[in-house]
Design an enzyme around this catalytic site. Structure first.
Site, PDB file in Angstrom:
ATOM      1  N   ARG A   1       0.844  -1.204   0.000  1.00  0.00           N
ATOM      2  CA  ARG A   1       0.000   0.000   0.000  1.00  0.00           C
ATOM      3  C   ARG A   1       0.875   1.250   0.000  1.00  0.00           C
ATOM      4  O   ARG A   1       0.575   2.226  -0.686  1.00  0.00           O
ATOM      5  CB  ARG A   1      -0.940  -0.003   1.200  1.00  0.00           C
TER       6      ARG A   1
ATOM      7  N   CYS B   1      -1.315   6.069   9.136  1.00  0.00           N
ATOM      8  CA  CYS B   1      -1.618   4.792   8.471  1.00  0.00           C
ATOM      9  C   CYS B   1      -2.755   5.077   7.491  1.00  0.00           C
ATOM     10  O   CYS B   1      -2.717   6.081   6.795  1.00  0.00           O
ATOM     11  CB  CYS B   1      -1.983   3.724   9.502  1.00  0.00           C
TER      12      CYS B   1
END
Length: 283
Positions: A177, A232
């Site tokens: 990611r 995050c």
């Protein structure tokens, strides 16, 4: 090294003198954590839900799990019988991200005597420690609140400090990611420019935390006198990294609560992909 976690044995020995908070949650099924709590939890534990208790209302900006309103969160904390003198231990069954989110929120309000259980509910249950299905109730308390804004990073703050060499941006998401190869949740791929990737699960052996030496090696390139901002996808799995950094003695650690899901909600945001972090203008 400071300690913001406690062992299963420690909690078992001190169970009568602490307030236990169950934070189990599934990002795939938001009702799953409460069901598991109702099926059995550590004796005396109250339940705090990521969406309903540890997050605020989702808006155009602020991310998928924005900061809850202080007064609203405080009401729930006080209803659980927690005040500024209560020793609190939070746990989940996912390696600590949801328990660490609760830990961060309580410390953000100025409560310092809060810890995360090192391990998991499954391990607690497996070794035969007390599990209960009764839903406890506690007398409402009043907690002294001293909000610590220096623990929080906003979108504006991150953007203003993006090129400061003494401010380090840490992305806690999985490498694929971070690199922009995949994005299973958010609308855009990549990471915030200049960020370094420190996947939160690299701090675990199974569901238990790695040793202090191993944790220090993960962040050895970050000077302790500098500031660190951790993010995050939505301000949840960044929290174990925040906890670890504070245990290692980093004094200036901020959580970007909105995280990637907030960053990409702003049209002017820049996005980086790949190892070298080539910037692209978000349109």
């Amino acid at each position: 090294m400071k300690q913001y976690t406690v062992s299963l044995d420690w909690l078992s020995e001190h169970l009568e003198g602490v307030k236990v908070v169950d934070c189990r949650f599934s990002l795939q099924d938001s009702a799953d954590g409460l069901r598991r709590y109702q099926d059995g939890h550590i004796q005396g534990a109250v339940y705090f839900d990521l969406v309903h208790d540890l997050s605020g209302t989702v808006q155009d900006h602020g991310g998928r799990h924005p900061l809850p309103e202080v007064d609203t969160f405080l009401e729930k904390v006080e209803a659980a019988g927690i005040d500024h003198e209560t020793t609190v231990v939070a746990y989940d069954d996912e390696g600590g991200p949801f328990a660490s989110r609760f830990w961060w929120l309580l410390r953000y309000l100025g409560h310092e005597n809060v810890y995360v259980l090192d391990g998991s509910f499954s391990e607690w249950q497996a070794v035969g420690y007390p599990v209960d299905r009764n839903i406890p109730t506690y007398a409402k308390t009043t907690m002294d609140v001293k909000v610590k804004p220096e623990r929080l990073a906003t979108y504006t703050y991150v953007k203003q400090n993006l090129s400061d060499p003494a401010v380090h941006l840490i992305d806690a998401r999985e490498p694929a990611r971070f690199l922009g190869k995949v994005e299973p949740i958010d609308k855009k791929k990549g990471h915030i420019p200049n960020a370094k990737n420190r996947f939160w699960q690299d701090g675990l052996n199974g569901k238990k935390r790695k040793s202090a030496k191993e944790q220090a090696e993960r962040f050895a390139d970050l000077p302790k006198e500098d500031e660190v901002i951790v993010y995050c996808g939505s301000g949840v799995t960044a929290c174990p990294n925040v906890l670890t950094l504070e245990e290692l003695g980093y004094k200036r650690v901020r959580l970007y609560v909105g995280s990637w899901s907030d960053w990409i909600s702003h049209d002017e945001s820049e996005i980086a992909t790949g190892e070298e972090g080539e910037r692209t203008r978000d349109k």
